[in-house]
Design an enzyme around this catalytic site. Sequence first.
Site, PDB file in Angstrom:
ATOM      1  NE  ARG A 274     -74.123  27.485 -20.979  1.00 15.87           N
ATOM      2  CZ  ARG A 274     -74.223  28.806 -21.825  1.00 15.87           C
ATOM      3  NH1 ARG A 274     -75.381  29.488 -21.643  1.00 15.87           N
ATOM      4  NH2 ARG A 274     -73.574  29.491 -21.997  1.00 15.87           N
ATOM      5  N   GLY A 275     -73.145  28.484 -17.995  1.00 16.77           N
ATOM      6  CA  GLY A 275     -72.818  29.843 -17.883  1.00 16.77           C
ATOM      7  C   GLY A 275     -72.225  30.281 -15.788  1.00 16.77           C
ATOM      8  CB  ALA A 276     -69.310  32.088 -14.455  1.00 13.85           C
TER       9      ALA A 276
ATOM     10  NE  ARG B 287     -68.546  23.388 -16.614  1.00 11.52           N
ATOM     11  CZ  ARG B 287     -69.000  23.930 -18.120  1.00 11.52           C
ATOM     12  NH1 ARG B 287     -69.910  24.630 -17.730  1.00 11.52           N
ATOM     13  NH2 ARG B 287     -68.077  24.242 -18.540  1.00 11.52           N
TER      14      ARG B 287
ATOM     15  CD  GLN C 294     -71.209  26.277 -24.607  1.00  8.39           C
ATOM     16  OE1 GLN C 294     -70.663  26.163 -26.468  1.00  8.39           O
ATOM     17  NE2 GLN C 294     -70.519  26.152 -24.169  1.00  8.39           N
TER      18      GLN C 294
ATOM     19  CG  ASP D 122     -66.357  31.263 -17.851  1.00 14.91           C
ATOM     20  OD1 ASP D 122     -65.960  31.080 -18.812  1.00 14.91           O
ATOM     21  OD2 ASP D 122     -67.442  29.517 -17.173  1.00 14.91           O
TER      22      ASP D 122
ATOM     23  CG  ASN E 250     -65.246  33.790 -21.842  1.00 12.97           C
ATOM     24  OD1 ASN E 250     -65.879  33.443 -21.290  1.00 12.97           O
ATOM     25  ND2 ASN E 250     -65.320  33.645 -22.718  1.00 12.97           N
ATOM     26  CE  LYS E 251     -67.089  27.685 -22.906  1.00 15.11           C
ATOM     27  NZ  LYS E 251     -66.775  26.487 -21.738  1.00 15.11           N
TER      28      LYS E 251
HETATM   29  C1  LIG Z   1     -72.162  34.405 -18.810  1.00 15.52           C
HETATM   30  S1  LIG Z   1     -71.479  33.126 -18.738  1.00 15.52           S
HETATM   31  C2  LIG Z   1     -70.429  33.205 -19.002  1.00 15.52           C
HETATM   32  C3  LIG Z   1     -69.077  32.313 -19.506  1.00 15.52           C
HETATM   33  O1  LIG Z   1     -69.804  30.514 -19.175  1.00 15.52           O
HETATM   34  C4  LIG Z   1     -69.579  29.688 -20.244  1.00 15.52           C
HETATM   35  O2  LIG Z   1     -69.062  29.171 -20.364  1.00 15.52           O
HETATM   36  P1  LIG Z   1     -70.349  27.464 -20.508  1.00 15.52           P
HETATM   37  O3  LIG Z   1     -71.243  27.437 -20.937  1.00 15.52           O
HETATM   38  O4  LIG Z   1     -68.995  26.326 -20.300  1.00 15.52           O
HETATM   39  O5  LIG Z   1     -70.658  27.545 -18.736  1.00 15.52           O
HETATM   40  C5  LIG Z   1     -68.651  30.808 -21.504  1.00 15.52           C
HETATM   41  O6  LIG Z   1     -67.310  30.543 -20.775  1.00 15.52           O
HETATM   42  C6  LIG Z   1     -68.878  32.290 -20.619  1.00 15.52           C
HETATM   43  O7  LIG Z   1     -68.254  33.096 -21.477  1.00 15.52           O
END
Ligand SMILES: CSC[C@H]1O[C@H](OP(=O)(O)O)[C@H](O)[C@@H]1O
Length: 351
Positions: free
Chosen positions: A56-58, A99, A202, A243, A253-254
């Site tokens: 996960r993570g953009a 996603r 996270q 994101d 974002n999250k």
């Molecule tokens: C550099 S990661 C960007 C972004 O992705 C995360 O979401 P997820 O854990 O659901 O993939 C989070 O929004 C981060 O800030």
Amino acid sequence: MDSDFDFDRYDRVRPIRWTGDTLDLLDQRKLPFAVEYVHCADYRAVADAIANLTVRGAPAIGIAAAWGAVLAANDVEADDGRAALEALEPRLATLNAARPTAVNLAWALARMRRALLGAGADWRRALQREAHAIATEDLAANRRMGALGAALIEPGSQVLTHCNTGSLATAGFGTALGVIRAGVAQGRIDKVYAGETRPWLQGARLTVWELQQDGIMPTLIADAAAAHLMRTGAVQWVIVGADRICANGDTANKIGTYQLAIAARHHGVRFMVVAPSSTVDLDTPDGDAIHIEEREPSELLHIAGVRTAANEIEAWNPVFDVTPHSLVDVIVTEKGVITRPDAAAMRAAFG
Ligand SMILES: CSC[C@H]1O[C@H](OP(=O)(O)O)[C@H](O)[C@@H]1O
């Protein structure tokens, strides 16, 4: 960043490993108490790993999807890249659908399509080269953003971050967490607060663990404690990832980021968004146009598989929110720093 910056000391984690035959993904569902890799041998396994947050993570999901496209080509016969793309398109669509909110998935797959359209009989090599380039460029971008973002932070600062934006969410070093790593290394940041980031945790499970690998000891707070922390005057910056950054500077974002921005503006705490240009989406005009992913209510009703809420209740589980550009003080990408982002500033920087 100075040439003698010790990246190896401040960047020890790699969530994505291409073995030549499989894509090995650090299973982030099991961190911090188990370090295990999932070995993906086909594109469907990669799509599932993105959807279930193994990875996960953009930026990281964009890189994973790019390698997923390489795996998708394993059983495809074609004379050139254009023919290969025609055969691969349904599989790329499966990867893209894993996603919806982070633009990096679509961005990475668009690059893979362009690589195929320009390739002849060696189209398989062209795919592998492009996937490798996407990952290599992301790591370089993160290290550049670390330098640009840290330079904005006055020595002796204390900062708050949200979710995980480190090596686990990228090709390495991280976006917002890369700025924090660089700021700590340069003596600009004295203390890091990390929000736990419910419901998937996270922050508590990933950011804390990742910083510990670097010898940086953050202070964990409940998401609900963030505004109170800002009211005490303890933090000078809120530093987060993104994101999707829209044409007018609105950022997705999250979940929980938007309320951090409101509290930060109310308490005079500066708000920094850090993301590579692969997260900028000029085709999305503003935050209202972003598809906000909603995940299973069960992720909100349980922690580590143990139910924490009363039975037979409804739960609403959006996992991103939108921060309007008016609440963002700076956006840091590898191309530079945008102060008080708006549509004109975004056009000037990316148009
Ligand atoms: C550099 S990661 C960007 C972004 O992705 C995360 O979401 P997820 O854990 O659901 O993939 C989070 O929004 C981060 O800030």
